[in-house]
Structures are given as structure tokens and as C-alpha cells.
Design a protein around this motif. Structure first.
Motif, PDB file in Angstrom:
ATOM      1  N   GLY A  25       9.080  50.979  24.768  1.00  0.00           N
ATOM      2  CA  GLY A  25       8.725  50.772  26.219  1.00  0.00           C
ATOM      3  C   GLY A  25       7.675  49.571  26.450  1.00  0.00           C
ATOM      4  N   LYS A  26       7.106  49.112  25.768  1.00  0.00           N
ATOM      5  CA  LYS A  26       6.332  47.832  25.974  1.00  0.00           C
ATOM      6  C   LYS A  26       7.117  46.607  26.233  1.00  0.00           C
ATOM      7  CE  LYS A  26       2.689  45.078  26.113  1.00  0.00           C
ATOM      8  NZ  LYS A  26       1.919  45.027  27.360  1.00  0.00           N
ATOM      9  N   LEU A  27       7.996  46.554  25.476  1.00  0.00           N
ATOM     10  CA  LEU A  27       9.277  45.285  25.455  1.00  0.00           C
ATOM     11  C   LEU A  27      10.035  45.567  26.745  1.00  0.00           C
ATOM     12  CD1 LEU A  27      10.645  44.925  21.731  1.00  0.00           C
ATOM     13  CD2 LEU A  27       9.227  43.411  23.147  1.00  0.00           C
ATOM     14  N   ALA A  28      10.279  46.810  27.043  1.00  0.00           N
ATOM     15  CA  ALA A  28      11.246  46.936  28.381  1.00  0.00           C
ATOM     16  C   ALA A  28      10.162  46.605  29.551  1.00  0.00           C
ATOM     17  CB  ALA A  28      11.630  48.371  28.517  1.00  0.00           C
ATOM     18  N   ARG A  29       9.091  47.028  29.402  1.00  0.00           N
ATOM     19  CA  ARG A  29       8.067  46.526  30.819  1.00  0.00           C
ATOM     20  C   ARG A  29       7.842  44.993  30.800  1.00  0.00           C
ATOM     21  NH1 ARG A  29       7.317  48.094  35.047  1.00  0.00           N
ATOM     22  NH2 ARG A  29       5.087  47.154  35.319  1.00  0.00           N
ATOM     23  N   MET A  30       7.512  44.406  29.569  1.00  0.00           N
ATOM     24  CA  MET A  30       7.660  43.050  29.518  1.00  0.00           C
ATOM     25  C   MET A  30       8.833  42.288  30.129  1.00  0.00           C
ATOM     26  SD  MET A  30       5.692  42.303  25.731  1.00  0.00           S
ATOM     27  CE  MET A  30       5.905  40.787  25.901  1.00  0.00           C
ATOM     28  N   ASP A  31      10.171  42.951  29.843  1.00  0.00           N
ATOM     29  CA  ASP A  31      11.162  42.229  30.461  1.00  0.00           C
ATOM     30  C   ASP A  31      11.277  42.484  31.915  1.00  0.00           C
ATOM     31  OD1 ASP A  31      13.689  41.200  29.827  1.00  0.00           O
ATOM     32  OD2 ASP A  31      14.851  42.997  29.684  1.00  0.00           O
ATOM     33  N   GLY A  32      10.457  43.435  32.399  1.00  0.00           N
ATOM     34  CA  GLY A  32      10.523  43.624  33.924  1.00  0.00           C
ATOM     35  C   GLY A  32      11.262  44.803  34.220  1.00  0.00           C
ATOM     36  N   ALA A  33      11.278  45.798  33.355  1.00  0.00           N
ATOM     37  CA  ALA A  33      11.960  47.011  33.789  1.00  0.00           C
ATOM     38  C   ALA A  33      10.764  47.841  34.765  1.00  0.00           C
ATOM     39  CB  ALA A  33      12.407  47.650  32.452  1.00  0.00           C
ATOM     40  N   THR A  34      11.516  48.561  35.302  1.00  0.00           N
ATOM     41  CA  THR A  34      10.608  49.573  36.056  1.00  0.00           C
ATOM     42  C   THR A  34       9.873  50.633  34.925  1.00  0.00           C
ATOM     43  OG1 THR A  34      12.275  51.250  36.456  1.00  0.00           O
ATOM     44  CG2 THR A  34      11.741  49.520  38.183  1.00  0.00           C
ATOM     45  N   TYR A  35       9.029  51.558  35.558  1.00  0.00           N
ATOM     46  CA  TYR A  35       8.683  52.403  34.516  1.00  0.00           C
ATOM     47  C   TYR A  35       9.373  53.603  34.202  1.00  0.00           C
ATOM     48  CZ  TYR A  35       3.767  50.748  34.838  1.00  0.00           C
ATOM     49  OH  TYR A  35       2.567  49.748  34.738  1.00  0.00           O
ATOM     50  N   PRO A  36      10.156  54.291  35.085  1.00  0.00           N
ATOM     51  CA  PRO A  36      11.190  55.146  34.694  1.00  0.00           C
ATOM     52  C   PRO A  36      12.278  54.501  33.577  1.00  0.00           C
ATOM     53  CG  PRO A  36      11.003  55.263  36.984  1.00  0.00           C
ATOM     54  CD  PRO A  36      10.127  53.993  36.654  1.00  0.00           C
ATOM     55  N   ALA A  37      12.598  53.276  33.730  1.00  0.00           N
ATOM     56  CA  ALA A  37      13.471  52.555  32.960  1.00  0.00           C
ATOM     57  C   ALA A  37      12.944  52.166  31.555  1.00  0.00           C
ATOM     58  CB  ALA A  37      14.089  51.363  33.634  1.00  0.00           C
ATOM     59  N   ALA A  38      11.601  51.973  31.503  1.00  0.00           N
ATOM     60  CA  ALA A  38      10.948  51.853  30.302  1.00  0.00           C
ATOM     61  C   ALA A  38      10.967  53.233  29.607  1.00  0.00           C
ATOM     62  CB  ALA A  38       9.443  51.183  30.518  1.00  0.00           C
ATOM     63  N   LEU A  39      10.603  54.264  30.431  1.00  0.00           N
ATOM     64  CA  LEU A  39      10.638  55.524  29.579  1.00  0.00           C
ATOM     65  C   LEU A  39      11.611  55.735  29.089  1.00  0.00           C
ATOM     66  CD1 LEU A  39       8.395  57.725  29.197  1.00  0.00           C
ATOM     67  CD2 LEU A  39       9.149  58.822  31.227  1.00  0.00           C
ATOM     68  N   THR A  40      12.762  55.683  29.838  1.00  0.00           N
ATOM     69  CA  THR A  40      14.190  55.968  29.316  1.00  0.00           C
ATOM     70  C   THR A  40      14.545  55.370  28.054  1.00  0.00           C
ATOM     71  OG1 THR A  40      14.844  56.340  31.662  1.00  0.00           O
ATOM     72  CG2 THR A  40      16.639  56.125  29.703  1.00  0.00           C
ATOM     73  N   ARG A  41      14.224  54.096  28.002  1.00  0.00           N
ATOM     74  CA  ARG A  41      14.298  53.320  26.822  1.00  0.00           C
ATOM     75  C   ARG A  41      13.560  53.699  25.612  1.00  0.00           C
ATOM     76  NH1 ARG A  41      14.877  46.934  28.984  1.00  0.00           N
ATOM     77  NH2 ARG A  41      16.345  47.407  30.475  1.00  0.00           N
ATOM     78  N   ALA A  42      12.282  54.031  25.754  1.00  0.00           N
ATOM     79  CA  ALA A  42      11.405  54.748  24.704  1.00  0.00           C
ATOM     80  C   ALA A  42      11.822  55.917  24.380  1.00  0.00           C
ATOM     81  CB  ALA A  42       9.858  54.712  25.603  1.00  0.00           C
ATOM     82  N   ALA A  43      12.404  56.903  25.290  1.00  0.00           N
ATOM     83  CA  ALA A  43      12.752  58.268  24.876  1.00  0.00           C
ATOM     84  C   ALA A  43      14.270  57.950  24.193  1.00  0.00           C
ATOM     85  CB  ALA A  43      13.211  58.940  26.028  1.00  0.00           C
ATOM     86  N   THR A  44      14.989  57.118  24.603  1.00  0.00           N
ATOM     87  CA  THR A  44      16.190  56.825  23.543  1.00  0.00           C
ATOM     88  C   THR A  44      15.833  56.150  21.975  1.00  0.00           C
ATOM     89  OG1 THR A  44      17.394  56.090  25.522  1.00  0.00           O
ATOM     90  CG2 THR A  44      18.265  55.385  23.408  1.00  0.00           C
ATOM     91  N   ALA A  45      14.694  55.320  22.041  1.00  0.00           N
ATOM     92  CA  ALA A  45      14.587  54.884  20.976  1.00  0.00           C
ATOM     93  C   ALA A  45      13.792  56.123  19.973  1.00  0.00           C
ATOM     94  CB  ALA A  45      13.297  53.820  21.056  1.00  0.00           C
ATOM     95  N   PHE A  46      13.213  56.956  20.385  1.00  0.00           N
ATOM     96  CA  PHE A  46      12.479  58.113  19.647  1.00  0.00           C
ATOM     97  C   PHE A  46      13.619  59.063  19.312  1.00  0.00           C
ATOM     98  CE2 PHE A  46      10.740  62.282  19.440  1.00  0.00           C
ATOM     99  CZ  PHE A  46       9.652  61.930  18.556  1.00  0.00           C
TER     100      PHE A  46
END
Length: 65
Positions: A25-46
Motif C-alpha cells: 500500500g505504501k509503495l502504491a501511494r508513493m507511486d501515485g496511486a489513489t487510495y482505493p487502488a492502493a487498498l486494492t494492491r494491499a489486499a492483493t498482497a495480503f
């Protein structure tokens, strides 16, 4: 004793999963992703960590029988 080992292993897998999700999630936000996109990436990683743990458990159970 075996129950304690199982509980500690489950706790370790959950902690590793949460750390992987937080990192993704942190890497996604640093990459410029929106909060929903970062949450989706975090959920996928989990989910990936939990799925990997389940697959390893199934493989070890198949080897022990």
C-alpha cells in the motif's frame, strides 16, 4: 505443545501478511496511486501471502502422509 506451535505459526503468517500489505500500500501511494487502488494492491498482497501459506501447508501435509 503442538497447539502452541500452530498458534504461533498462524500469528507469524498474519503478521507477515499485514507487513506485506502495508508495504504494498505504501509503495502504491508513493507511486501515485489513489487510495482505493492502493487498498486494492494491499489486499492483493495480503491474500497472496495467505494463499502461499495455505499452499505450503497443503504440500507439507501431503509429504507427511
Amino acid at each position: 505443545m503442538a497447539v502452541a506451535v500452530v498458534l504461533l505459526t498462524v500469528a507469524l503468517v498474519l503478521v507477515v501478511g499485514l507487513l506485506a500489505a502495508a508495504g504494498a500500500g505504501k509503495l502504491a501511494r508513493m507511486d501515485g496511486a489513489t487510495y482505493p487502488a492502493a487498498l486494492t494492491r494491499a489486499a492483493t498482497a495480503f491474500a497472496t501471502v495467505i494463499t502461499l501459506a495455505a499452499a505450503v501447508t497443503a504440500a507439507l501435509a501431503a509429504l507427511s502422509t
